[in-house]
Design a protein around this motif. Structure first.
Motif, PDB file in Angstrom:
ATOM      1  N   GLN A   5       0.815  -1.200   0.000  1.00 48.28           N
ATOM      2  CA  GLN A   5       0.000   0.000   0.000  1.00 48.28           C
ATOM      3  C   GLN A   5       0.856   1.260   0.000  1.00 48.28           C
ATOM      4  OE1 GLN A   5      -1.608  -0.998   4.030  1.00 48.28           O
ATOM      5  NE2 GLN A   5      -1.316   1.171   4.411  1.00 48.28           N
ATOM      6  N   VAL A   6       0.270   2.353  -0.472  1.00 49.86           N
ATOM      7  CA  VAL A   6       0.966   3.637  -0.521  1.00 49.86           C
ATOM      8  C   VAL A   6       0.812   4.335   0.827  1.00 49.86           C
ATOM      9  CG1 VAL A   6       1.078   5.896  -1.643  1.00 49.86           C
ATOM     10  CG2 VAL A   6       0.579   3.850  -3.000  1.00 49.86           C
ATOM     11  N   VAL A   7       1.938   4.820   1.366  1.00 53.67           N
ATOM     12  CA  VAL A   7       1.909   5.528   2.645  1.00 53.67           C
ATOM     13  C   VAL A   7       2.619   6.865   2.489  1.00 53.67           C
ATOM     14  CG1 VAL A   7       1.904   3.379   3.954  1.00 53.67           C
ATOM     15  CG2 VAL A   7       4.068   4.518   3.455  1.00 53.67           C
ATOM     16  N   GLU A   8       2.390   7.750   3.429  1.00 56.03           N
ATOM     17  CA  GLU A   8       3.087   9.036   3.437  1.00 56.03           C
ATOM     18  C   GLU A   8       4.340   8.906   4.285  1.00 56.03           C
ATOM     19  OE1 GLU A   8       1.753  12.739   5.596  1.00 56.03           O
ATOM     20  OE2 GLU A   8       1.429  13.381   3.511  1.00 56.03           O
ATOM     21  N   ILE A   9       5.470   9.226   3.683  1.00 54.39           N
ATOM     22  CA  ILE A   9       6.758   9.100   4.362  1.00 54.39           C
ATOM     23  C   ILE A   9       7.277  10.488   4.724  1.00 54.39           C
ATOM     24  CG2 ILE A   9       9.170   8.397   4.088  1.00 54.39           C
ATOM     25  CD1 ILE A   9       8.158   6.147   2.274  1.00 54.39           C
ATOM     26  N   SER A  10       7.691  10.636   5.969  1.00 60.15           N
ATOM     27  CA  SER A  10       8.317  11.880   6.419  1.00 60.15           C
ATOM     28  C   SER A  10       9.832  11.710   6.339  1.00 60.15           C
ATOM     29  CB  SER A  10       7.905  12.199   7.861  1.00 60.15           C
ATOM     30  OG  SER A  10       6.511  12.389   7.951  1.00 60.15           O
ATOM     31  N   GLY A  11      10.508  12.709   5.816  1.00 60.60           N
ATOM     32  CA  GLY A  11      11.948  12.585   5.659  1.00 60.60           C
ATOM     33  C   GLY A  11      12.692  13.861   5.960  1.00 60.60           C
ATOM     34  N   VAL A  12      14.011  13.707   6.100  1.00 63.97           N
ATOM     35  CA  VAL A  12      14.905  14.843   6.337  1.00 63.97           C
ATOM     36  C   VAL A  12      16.126  14.682   5.451  1.00 63.97           C
ATOM     37  CG1 VAL A  12      16.325  16.070   8.014  1.00 63.97           C
ATOM     38  CG2 VAL A  12      14.148  15.078   8.734  1.00 63.97           C
ATOM     39  N   VAL A  13      16.524  15.763   4.789  1.00 65.77           N
ATOM     40  CA  VAL A  13      17.734  15.786   3.975  1.00 65.77           C
ATOM     41  C   VAL A  13      18.830  16.480   4.758  1.00 65.77           C
ATOM     42  CG1 VAL A  13      18.821  16.673   1.891  1.00 65.77           C
ATOM     43  CG2 VAL A  13      16.507  15.725   1.779  1.00 65.77           C
ATOM     44  N   ASN A  14      19.986  15.849   4.862  1.00 67.46           N
ATOM     45  CA  ASN A  14      21.151  16.446   5.511  1.00 67.46           C
ATOM     46  C   ASN A  14      22.215  16.751   4.467  1.00 67.46           C
ATOM     47  OD1 ASN A  14      20.518  14.140   8.073  1.00 67.46           O
ATOM     48  ND2 ASN A  14      20.287  16.334   8.326  1.00 67.46           N
ATOM     49  N   SER A  15      22.914  17.847   4.655  1.00 67.71           N
ATOM     50  CA  SER A  15      23.976  18.228   3.729  1.00 67.71           C
ATOM     51  C   SER A  15      24.851  19.273   4.398  1.00 67.71           C
ATOM     52  CB  SER A  15      23.389  18.780   2.425  1.00 67.71           C
ATOM     53  OG  SER A  15      24.431  19.245   1.574  1.00 67.71           O
ATOM     54  N   LEU A  16      26.079  19.416   3.891  1.00 67.33           N
ATOM     55  CA  LEU A  16      26.976  20.448   4.407  1.00 67.33           C
ATOM     56  C   LEU A  16      26.628  21.814   3.835  1.00 67.33           C
ATOM     57  CD1 LEU A  16      30.375  18.529   4.252  1.00 67.33           C
ATOM     58  CD2 LEU A  16      28.882  18.866   6.224  1.00 67.33           C
ATOM     59  N   VAL A  17      25.754  21.837   2.828  1.00 68.75           N
ATOM     60  CA  VAL A  17      25.323  23.100   2.239  1.00 68.75           C
ATOM     61  C   VAL A  17      23.809  23.237   2.392  1.00 68.75           C
ATOM     62  CG1 VAL A  17      27.249  23.276   0.636  1.00 68.75           C
ATOM     63  CG2 VAL A  17      25.220  22.009  -0.043  1.00 68.75           C
ATOM     64  N   GLU A  18      23.227  24.224   1.725  1.00 73.47           N
ATOM     65  CA  GLU A  18      21.801  24.548   1.845  1.00 73.47           C
ATOM     66  C   GLU A  18      20.908  23.325   1.614  1.00 73.47           C
ATOM     67  OE1 GLU A  18      18.677  26.340   2.785  1.00 73.47           O
ATOM     68  OE2 GLU A  18      20.391  27.675   2.577  1.00 73.47           O
ATOM     69  N   VAL A  19      19.918  23.130   2.499  1.00 66.48           N
ATOM     70  CA  VAL A  19      19.021  21.969   2.370  1.00 66.48           C
ATOM     71  C   VAL A  19      17.589  22.380   2.030  1.00 66.48           C
ATOM     72  CG1 VAL A  19      20.361  20.487   3.909  1.00 66.48           C
ATOM     73  CG2 VAL A  19      18.594  21.981   4.873  1.00 66.48           C
TER      74      VAL A  19
END
Length: 251
Positions: A5-19
């Motif tokens: 089934q399709v679900v809503e995923i919460s995520g976070v992007v990490n980087s040394l520059v602008e995110v």
């Protein structure tokens, strides 16, 4: 839970520059979003979907949704900065051993170029950083680094290693992605305003639609070096597919 089934995923992007404002696209579910100032985002997905992360200052990354992501409905992604290397610069009138460079560094009343001295010169488009890397990685006749003899010519040791490890394949994909991305943004700048006047689409879905077009295997063939009329015909055909997919997803 059912991983199909399709679900809503919460995520976070990490980087040394602008995110902020990183594009997050799930082509399978026709879902698109961008990260906020903290690198946070939410997107719909199911097991084995591929989510693409891209921006002007990051290397593009593809993440396959696995069982852990589905179980916790969360993901964390680390993006690497897109580093633009500077070309080598020679300061002063130092002889380098390179005839072309040395001729250009010497004062002379009569201008001299590579055609004057019978040296074939390149006057075409300057290669991008990724194209230069790909050329170096697949070089069949290196001046250094050793070679391995074989039938029909020689292959550099570096080129063979790159082929075995998949680096050459990765660089080819990167070159193709950069070409597609640059072409898509050029079309957006030149034609998007006129196109969306006659093909209405909410502002928040327009970049998703353009990425939908760019993901078409025939995108570059249909749009590169083509007239605006032919490009608009292609966009119109993709618009119909895109709107049909949205309608099916809603239902």
């Amino acid at each position: 839970m059912s991983f199909s089934q399709v679900v809503e995923i919460s995520g976070v992007v990490n980087s040394l520059v602008e995110v902020e404002n990183i594009h997050v696209l799930n082509k399978a579910e026709q879902d698109f979003t961008i990260t906020n100032a903290k690198g946070e985002f939410k997107i719909k997905a199911k097991l084995n979907d591929t989510i693409r992360f891209s921006s002007l200052v990051h290397q593009s990354k593809y993440v396959i949704v696995d069982k852990n992501i589905m179980l916790f409905k969360a993901m964390r992604v680390m993006l690497e900065e897109q580093v633009n290397e500077l070309d080598e610069v020679v300061v002063g009138k130092v002889l380098t051993g390179n005839l072309f460079l040395d001729i250009n560094s010497v004062d002379s009343k009569a201008p001299i170029n590579f055609f004057d001295v019978g040296i074939p010169g390149y006057t075409g488009r300057i290669k991008t950083q990724s194209e230069r890397r790909l050329s170096q990685a697949s070089d069949l006749n290196p001046t250094a680094g050793g070679s391995l003899g074989g039938l029909g010519g020689s292959v550099s040791g570096d080129a063979l290693i790159n082929a075995i490890t998949g680096r050459t394949k990765m660089l080819k994909k990167r070159v193709a992605h950069e070409e597609s991305e640059a072409l898509m943004r050029n079309i957006k700048a030149r034609l998007a305003a006129d196109f969306f006047r006659s093909n209405p689409l909410e502002e928040e879905f327009r970049m998703e639609f353009l990425y939908f077009c760019a993901d078409d295997p025939n995108f570059v063939k249909r749009c590169k070096n083509q007239t605006d009329f032919n490009i608009l015909l292609f966009l119109r055909s993709k618009y119909q597919d895109y709107m049909r997919n949205r309608s099916e997803t809603k239902n």
